[in-house]
Design a protein around this motif. Structure first.
Motif, PDB file in Angstrom:
ATOM      1  N   THR A   4      43.900   6.696  11.358  1.00 39.49           N
ATOM      2  CA  THR A   4      43.035   5.963  12.220  1.00 39.49           C
ATOM      3  C   THR A   4      43.896   6.491  13.563  1.00 39.49           C
ATOM      4  OG1 THR A   4      42.630   4.264  11.102  1.00 39.49           O
ATOM      5  CG2 THR A   4      42.861   3.923  13.337  1.00 39.49           C
ATOM      6  N   THR A  10      38.605   2.862  17.927  1.00 36.12           N
ATOM      7  CA  THR A  10      39.291   3.343  16.768  1.00 36.12           C
ATOM      8  C   THR A  10      38.558   4.320  16.017  1.00 36.12           C
ATOM      9  OG1 THR A  10      39.052   1.467  15.418  1.00 36.12           O
ATOM     10  CG2 THR A  10      40.946   1.531  16.487  1.00 36.12           C
ATOM     11  N   ILE A  11      38.957   5.358  15.447  1.00 34.46           N
ATOM     12  CA  ILE A  11      38.200   6.248  14.701  1.00 34.46           C
ATOM     13  C   ILE A  11      39.136   6.416  13.439  1.00 34.46           C
ATOM     14  CG2 ILE A  11      37.041   7.294  16.686  1.00 34.46           C
ATOM     15  CD1 ILE A  11      38.305   9.939  15.385  1.00 34.46           C
ATOM     16  N   THR A  12      38.399   6.528  12.332  1.00 37.05           N
ATOM     17  CA  THR A  12      39.224   6.680  11.053  1.00 37.05           C
ATOM     18  C   THR A  12      38.217   7.810  10.281  1.00 37.05           C
ATOM     19  OG1 THR A  12      39.728   4.486  11.063  1.00 37.05           O
ATOM     20  CG2 THR A  12      40.367   5.857   9.038  1.00 37.05           C
ATOM     21  N   THR A  13      38.801   9.123  10.052  1.00 37.31           N
ATOM     22  CA  THR A  13      37.787   9.993   9.491  1.00 37.31           C
ATOM     23  C   THR A  13      38.095   9.932   7.807  1.00 37.31           C
ATOM     24  OG1 THR A  13      39.468  11.549   9.602  1.00 37.31           O
ATOM     25  CG2 THR A  13      37.977  11.448  11.153  1.00 37.31           C
ATOM     26  N   PHE A  14      37.142  10.284   6.955  1.00 37.13           N
ATOM     27  CA  PHE A  14      37.377  10.419   5.596  1.00 37.13           C
ATOM     28  C   PHE A  14      36.549  11.570   5.039  1.00 37.13           C
ATOM     29  CE2 PHE A  14      33.181   9.154   4.763  1.00 37.13           C
ATOM     30  CZ  PHE A  14      32.861   8.354   5.918  1.00 37.13           C
ATOM     31  N   LEU A  25      34.645   6.420  10.604  1.00 33.20           N
ATOM     32  CA  LEU A  25      34.301   4.600  10.728  1.00 33.20           C
ATOM     33  C   LEU A  25      34.723   4.728  12.425  1.00 33.20           C
ATOM     34  CD1 LEU A  25      34.712   2.384   8.216  1.00 33.20           C
ATOM     35  CD2 LEU A  25      34.975   1.802  10.794  1.00 33.20           C
ATOM     36  N   ASP A  27      35.504   1.858  15.078  1.00 33.97           N
ATOM     37  CA  ASP A  27      35.454   0.514  15.489  1.00 33.97           C
ATOM     38  C   ASP A  27      35.744   0.232  17.116  1.00 33.97           C
ATOM     39  OD1 ASP A  27      35.221  -2.126  14.983  1.00 33.97           O
ATOM     40  OD2 ASP A  27      36.798  -2.495  13.887  1.00 33.97           O
ATOM     41  N   VAL A  67      25.055   4.990   9.665  1.00 39.17           N
ATOM     42  CA  VAL A  67      24.834   4.068   8.255  1.00 39.17           C
ATOM     43  C   VAL A  67      25.052   2.484   8.818  1.00 39.17           C
ATOM     44  CG1 VAL A  67      25.859   3.198   6.158  1.00 39.17           C
ATOM     45  CG2 VAL A  67      25.558   5.784   6.594  1.00 39.17           C
ATOM     46  N   SER A  68      25.720   2.413   9.796  1.00 37.08           N
ATOM     47  CA  SER A  68      25.755   0.871  10.418  1.00 37.08           C
ATOM     48  C   SER A  68      26.150   0.892  11.889  1.00 37.08           C
ATOM     49  CB  SER A  68      26.905   0.512   9.550  1.00 37.08           C
ATOM     50  OG  SER A  68      28.227   0.788  10.108  1.00 37.08           O
ATOM     51  N   GLY A  69      26.046  -0.294  12.415  1.00 36.38           N
ATOM     52  CA  GLY A  69      26.550  -0.308  13.781  1.00 36.38           C
ATOM     53  C   GLY A  69      25.523  -0.046  14.983  1.00 36.38           C
ATOM     54  N   PRO A  79      31.108  -1.996  13.434  1.00 32.87           N
ATOM     55  CA  PRO A  79      31.481  -0.729  13.173  1.00 32.87           C
ATOM     56  C   PRO A  79      30.417   0.328  12.894  1.00 32.87           C
ATOM     57  CG  PRO A  79      32.799  -2.187  11.956  1.00 32.87           C
ATOM     58  CD  PRO A  79      31.758  -2.907  12.672  1.00 32.87           C
ATOM     59  N   MET A  81      29.434   3.760  11.023  1.00 30.69           N
ATOM     60  CA  MET A  81      29.855   4.576   9.922  1.00 30.69           C
ATOM     61  C   MET A  81      28.738   5.794  10.128  1.00 30.69           C
ATOM     62  SD  MET A  81      30.073   6.270   7.060  1.00 30.69           S
ATOM     63  CE  MET A  81      29.302   5.414   5.526  1.00 30.69           C
ATOM     64  N   LEU A  83      27.841   9.439   8.373  1.00 27.40           N
ATOM     65  CA  LEU A  83      28.402  10.516   7.150  1.00 27.40           C
ATOM     66  C   LEU A  83      27.593  11.685   7.246  1.00 27.40           C
ATOM     67  CD1 LEU A  83      29.354   9.364   4.268  1.00 27.40           C
ATOM     68  CD2 LEU A  83      27.104   9.093   3.563  1.00 27.40           C
ATOM     69  N   ARG A 133      35.451  13.543  13.525  1.00 25.08           N
ATOM     70  CA  ARG A 133      35.916  13.531  15.028  1.00 25.08           C
ATOM     71  C   ARG A 133      34.992  13.911  16.111  1.00 25.08           C
ATOM     72  NH1 ARG A 133      42.071  15.108  14.926  1.00 25.08           N
ATOM     73  NH2 ARG A 133      42.582  14.960  12.821  1.00 25.08           N
TER      74      ARG A 133
END
Lengths: 353, 353, 353, 353
Positions: A4, A10-14, A25, A27, A67-69, A79, A81, A83, A133
């Motif tokens: 994060t 905040t950004i969290t990559t996966f 994601l 937030d 996908v969300s938010g 949040p 998300m 993809l 990012r």
């Protein structure tokens, strides 16, 4: 939490390079802001592999799904998300590399850290991680634009060819994203030469943020310099960062580098727009050192997992110079950093900017 | 939280330059480690003002009081609060500066950020804040020593005089803390010359960590490069940071900078001991660009809070070159960063290193 | 970081019961707010041991020193460190307890966690740690008052004696801090009875926050209920928390407990002022279950560190009922929680409330 | 960051009830652990709507896709993103509710917080958000099992029917998940009665963790009680939480509630397995108050967004009692909390447990 970046935004990559998808994601995006999928896609296209003759030929459409938010075109404040499915994974290319540690790569460090790794295309250490990012950065840029903050960026040096000026309008007109069209041609020549020799070259990318009001950033541990430094050095293949005058100003004297200020304008910008870790109203200028890409086609000596070494040529599709593709990533990380600083300042003062 | 550095080993500094005290609160120090007040004091003495002819003449004994977290000479595993009283505050020196913004300083940025500031000696933006960092760093160093990790550091360039080698034993033998005794003399001459002209000079400080096992640091957002970058750029008066080959390696090619590794030893160290954000078993090398000190005795044009400008000479006791005093601070921040990475790796793998 | 509460308004306490001092470091207090040492002292005096016949007779003046973050009576926006020296430590009282684990206390858990502990007065697990919380809470209360938010609290049950009404003006008029003066007398009788039998009794403390606008608190993981729950259950000797209707409303039906709302007023307050984790404009009501104090004078069977058990009476000065002293701590923690939620909402929306 | 729970093992959920998908991003899962999609699906099925006659009839298969962080059946140590597509969204059902604020729901609070909301099915405030929690909890449970920690849970009260014993094997044999089969029948009757009257009932859910070694959890702000409290009160529709003896023990005396310990076994468990915030080796017991579901079919008075009120019956498919579906969510949140505490303890001590 290690994946994060940011405190309030905040950004969290996966995602792994050869897994089903990569993404992010986000937030902390305030509610009610327009979210334009086309703007996100535009930045992703600037980062996309296969975009030109001087980037890797891996072909990924990199189509983003939100996908969300977001509801009816506006951010919900919840949040977000996003993809991007991986499609052109030639995992087979990597079978030969399963049991060797590529020099310059993270293979050995990952193996030691986790005791186990996804060797296909570098797995999590792949530059493919930066897709998320860039998508997150596009959200930050749109949000910052609502308070008049904009960012530009480009490649300002490749090897020993340096941009002699910053005409940011020129940057997106050439393959290397250089703000000096004449220098761009020389840079491209250097890159093509390295590519033809199955080698790679390094360079420097610069990002400039305009319109940042004085007062963003926090003293001591969350200085804007420090946050930008972390942002830039979290980008794969970077090994240095400087703000404003950077390393160059260490050759000078205080009487030369103390930016004279008349209350409205600065005569110079050695501070890179940041004093005491806080934006001072001047343009924010950050440069990042991009190492020569570690993936090269030339045969190299590699340590084997079981002991001993072997000389291997890495098959696959490589970037001979990562700078052009680092540009949108560096802009994104700078935007995310400023977004976070902006929200912190809103918390501190209770008004919009 | 803006004043906190670290995730598992966290330090939060507090205190204004001319307030009652400065200090640090350290959370996350494991229990049962010996805490030696003399070792902490030793590092504080290396940072102390007035230690030599080429540092500021402000006299502070900088005696540390350990207020909590230690019992019978051992860490309890609970927060360690350490306090240093301010004694030699000549606040009067700053009366003339109450309503002007010193160029290069954070005065204007603070005023815009907070709408209100402690003008005496820079308040919170003073280098005096680093006292707490050094005290916390001493705890980290002691802890790291238990697993064989040690740190050295020094000034490797002042103006255009560069150290030609790294003999770390020499570094503490000269006033400028240079690992090359011959270069040190030239550096001191440059500094004295600037001091006599009521000016200041910049330079570069390097820190090297030895004995760090492969596997510390996290991918993507918490890369060891990124954390070290934030650590260094959070130090006052720094404007650049580089790891290993840094900016210099961007002139080279991948075939030159991919550190060849035989499974035990690296032939080179362009990566500065960090691959993919994770320690790779090589020495960790970080350099920080220290700008010429912004406090100079020469008269300078300053913006007035009410509008207009004025030419003012800043009275007070200045450092003509901050590098020698940045050395212990940079070492401390590197130690704190590594301490944090170590504890994260313990969490991840469930064993000591 | 384990000793820190809050995200934007963060408090970190430090200090052992019989160490040199206890205190708190507060980060995130906005600048320009009046800081009144007398107001802080007032809350500390309400928490102070030895304040009445039904509290422990340990005598501590608990004088607070504000070490940083305040200049000319106003908050600077920088970390506020506050310190209270320990004076009446009768460490000798605890020598007999060095090698036993007191039942109900944290002795055994600490020994297992840290492998090492400060046994004197419970060390870090002592209720003395809450001094810092109360000091920090006083800052939060002053800040919240500027936007019309106020907090009241009291003991609403001791053993089986329950307050029949909430007349908050009465709460500070009796030793047990009960908002029902008649019930207070019965409560005091129960406490004195327990004290005389060298035993202790439990009870319930309630805190009410008024004037909180709708919109504070965040969905999912940072619900205001969750944050208040963590705040309350972080107070020593608490084993339950409920919001609004709490456990009692689980006996009812939805048609009874859905607070009817006409857009301005609520008919009931089963939600305790929080819907979906977000303040809904109603009064915020939280209650905390305070266990009977674990420190009692009666002889008890204790496990010995080396194995086996022993019957020991704990010497020392005990609280027969902690509720009256928990009241200011619970108010402080509720204030800190709301302060944090307020700043988060400022970040989210960019305006004052 | 508001949507994140945990420090070292962090979960962040995302998704709106009627958006494309819901899910979770898990960061901090150690590498090399087996990840069994079937085990995750099993827990999701226990939470799934439409699973029995006493739950909502919304039909969602809730098929989980593991998008990242897993390779060849093992965790990589990198972020695990898991996604569940929404399928049976009857968004039309909610058109009538667009401009009213349902009593007991978060509609009004969301509107005030964000100035804008997704009204379809509660958007982000829907219980559907807990899908991600359960998926993440399944990962935590598998990981905890490797060190002998297991969790069980069930409904222990519905309205005024209380389980008289805890036979956890019985819990999954009845629709209400009650560890007392005889009480279960009465509970079901109560629920059916409420359902037939278009109303809802509340209850209490209990979770027990076995095999937790002494030493997990941190003092002061990160007490295990506090973390469990936040975990439970972050679950939608909860308004109270208690550990061990909870509110009941506040009627007793210290001599009754100090759990006598002989160094190996405790005679009682009033502390609920946690002393001073740290696990003490006893079973960890937590109970959560579940309010009567706010979604009921009965006509209710609702405030209109534009002012005034209206009597409306909420169409749609409701849970007459949420307890049976809260059970897997509460277990998941407890598992996640313990997982986080475990990793913290590994960081602190440098060994596995």
């Amino acid at each position: 939490m290690s994946s994060t970046f940011g405190r309030l935004f905040t950004i969290t990559t996966f995602g792994e390079s050869h897994g089903p998808a990569v993404g992010v994601l986000v937030d902390g995006l305030p509610p009610g802001l327009p979210v334009d999928p086309a703007a996100i896609q535009r930045d992703l296209d600037r980062r996309r592999p296969g975009q030109s003759a001087i980037t890797t030929q891996r072909q990924e459409a990199d189509r983003v799904e939100i996908v969300s938010g977001v509801f009816e075109g506006l951010s919900l404040g919840t949040p977000v998300m996003m993809l991007v499915r991986n499609t052109d994974q030639r995992s087979k290319d990597y079978d030969a590399l399963k049991d060797v540690f590529r020099p310059g790569h993270a293979d050995y460090a990952y193996a030691q850290k986790y005791g186990f790794r996804d060797h296909r295309g570098g797995g999590r250490s792949s530059g493919r991680e930066t897709v998320g990012r860039v998508a997150a950065g596009a959200l930050a840029r749109s949000a910052l634009a609502t308070v008049g903050v904009s960012l530009v960026g480009g490649t300002v040096r490749v090897g020993d060819v340096e941009a002699s000026h910053r005409n940011w309008d020129e940057a997106e007109q050439n393959l290397v994203r250089c703000p000096d069209a004449a220098a761009a041609e020389k840079m491209i020549a250097i890159i093509e030469h390295a590519r033809d020799e199955k080698d790679s070259v390094g360079g420097v990318v610069e990002v400039v943020a305009r319109g940042v009001p004085a007062g963003w950033g926090d003293p001591t541990m969350s200085k804007l310099d420090a946050m930008l430094g972390a942002a830039m050095l979290s980008i794969p293949a970077t090994k240095g960062v400087e703000i404003g005058g950077g390393f160059g100003m260490t050759f000078l004297r205080g009487s030369q580098t103390n930016d004279v200020f008349d209350g409205e304008r600065y005569e110079t910008n050695f501070a890179g727009g940041i004093s005491g870790g806080i934006s001072n109203g001047n343009e924010i200028v950050v440069r990042v050192a991009v190492r020569p890409a570690t993936s090269i086609g030339k045969p190299q000596v590699m340590a084997k997992a079981g002991g001993g070494t072997e000389k291997v040529a890495i098959e696959g599709r490589h970037d001979p110079c990562i700078c052009p593709r680092v540009v949108p990533v560096a802009e994104a990380m700078a935007a995310i950093t400023l977004m976070d600083a902006w929200l912190r300042q809103r918390a501190l003062r209770g008004h919009d900017r």
